[in-house]
Design an enzyme around this catalytic site. Sequence first.
Site, short mmCIF file in Angstrom:
data_model
loop_
_atom_site.label_atom_id
_atom_site.label_comp_id
_atom_site.label_asym_id
_atom_site.label_seq_id
_atom_site.Cartn_x
_atom_site.Cartn_y
_atom_site.Cartn_z
N CYS A 84 46.15 37.06 43.38
CA CYS A 84 45.44 37.18 42.10
C CYS A 84 46.18 36.49 40.96
O CYS A 84 45.55 36.00 40.02
CB CYS A 84 45.19 38.65 41.77
SG CYS A 84 46.69 39.65 41.64
N GLU A 143 41.50 45.13 37.63
CA GLU A 143 42.27 43.89 37.71
C GLU A 143 41.47 42.94 38.60
O GLU A 143 41.28 43.20 39.77
CB GLU A 143 43.65 44.18 38.29
CG GLU A 143 44.61 43.00 38.18
CD GLU A 143 44.51 42.07 39.35
OE1 GLU A 143 43.90 40.98 39.18
OE2 GLU A 143 45.01 42.40 40.43
#
Length: 607
Positions: free
Chosen positions: A350, A308
């Site tokens: 993020c 990720e």
Amino acid sequence: MELGRILRSVPSDPATATTVVCVLLAAWLLYRFLRQDEEQAVDFTVTAPEQCKPGWKGRILDEPTIKVEGSTAIQCYAPATGQFFGLVNPTTQDGIDRVIEKASKAQVEWAKTSFTQRRRVLKTLLKFLFDNQEPIARAACLDSGKTRVDALLGEILVTAEKLKWTIDHGEKALKPESRPTSLLMFYKKNEVRYEPLGVVAASVSWNYPFHNLMGPIISALFSGNAIVVKGSEQTAWSSAYFINIVRSALAACGHDYNLVHSISCWPQTAGYLTSHPGISHLTFIGSKPVAHEIAKDAAKSLTPVCVELGGKDAAIVLDDPAARPETPEEMHRVCSTIMRGVFQSTGQNCIGIERIIAMPQAYHRLTSLMKDRIKRLRLGNELEAGIAGEGVDVGAMISSSSFSRLENLINDAVAQGAKLVVGGRRYEHPKYPKGHYFQPTMLIDVTPDMRIAQEELFAPVCLFMRAESAEHATQIANSTIYGLGCSIFGPVSRSSAKAQLEKAAKDVKAGMVALNDFAVFYMVQLPFGGMKGSGYGRFAGEEGLRSLCNVKSVCADRFPPIYMTTIPEKLDYPMGKSAWPFGRGIVEVGYGESWTRRWQGIKNMLR
């Protein structure tokens, strides 16, 4: 006959019947009260670091940095103030070997535990989280610079959600699944089983020091694995406290605490963990350049990886197809949601909103609304400011290492036609001159060809980009190398508006989409991850749990020993001339599209 006798035995007198019912109810309640709950949370204590006490004061470093000249130790300090926490000795290659060996031994017994036993551990952790929100939040704030509200939303709330979801739905995700059979295999029963892999690992980022550590641990433990988590060097101090919580919970429930380990090391040692043959799966949360090295390391042992890698998430704001203006109340709601998406954890998120792509009406109204609100944002150290009765909206950044790059990107954008409305540079806080602060920033008239519109900022910077239509908005959203998440706001009062919103959700290239909201897909534990330059694989939800398992296909006889597979004589070795027509007949009987074809197959088998 039996039913009739039972019914006739029930007292007909209402008073007697009531007494019987009350006695039975009392007996049931007594049973429930005295019965031991096998999943009941266990109380335990873990002493928080002294730095978490309100009013703690530490020595302020002259040059706050995690590296110490002439030493391999990791220097831990508060990015909001520069206050020194202590030194952490980095884990060596030998140390990594030892923790993997300990975890592997502990996992053998843990793999045999029931879901009931695993739920008890998670419930124990959840209770501790409820009872210790303040010290956990303070530790996360001290080590990352965020505010307590940011810690409450990004550390406590999401960890509680992951624990509760796994407690309530984890067993269903990992129970063996029955799969359909075929005509030829009617006598078989088919099952998919999800079995532990062994020792898994995670290498996680610093922006959510508590949750990023806890998330992989929760999934690993419930799926029957042991885990080694490599936290960031930036948050090595709080990781020691947080991992102690998990290990103490395991011990309190009667299990080996060596199931979980947290290590901190420098990048030159990290590759030893990510290429280690004792690791069965690796989750990586971090940057794209580091992910390339992680993937190379994992390939040496053919270790599966979930990566990720952050993104350049957009908030698309659509106008009504009929050009009807949104209400002031709705625009205020959208503005507030986007503000949280941009400035949560000082933009170090993020799935944070890095681009606001708005159609003409929304663009004009949002830029006006957000300009005034961003100007009023207050920077500081909320842990101290709260004691003094002062308000803080935005905390510190983890370090000052990105400040020059951010300022250059902003200056370049202005030189290319963007307008700097608010902020735009580093901030020397009068109370915390050694803290790492960057001004909340707003840029308008940003275009896709500007570097600032393409590169991930990970900072409190709000970019406005104008779109002429819904199609143009999704085109701009898809113009970066990233594809993690996206928020899409738009009217829903008419069918045409709903259709526009759904089309935008379909057209945007992202792993996750929140309609008229921000990042809520994680609050319901949908699979988390992206596409393109944002990585591959998923954690969270059923997909996340199952990714930590060996997916084993098991096919067994349905009616043993009455009916079992026997090789037909015509197909048995050595085969004769009739093997071909017989085999062809089997195919036609099993998969013929019509009964005529199947009848032809039967005739072929009888030849």
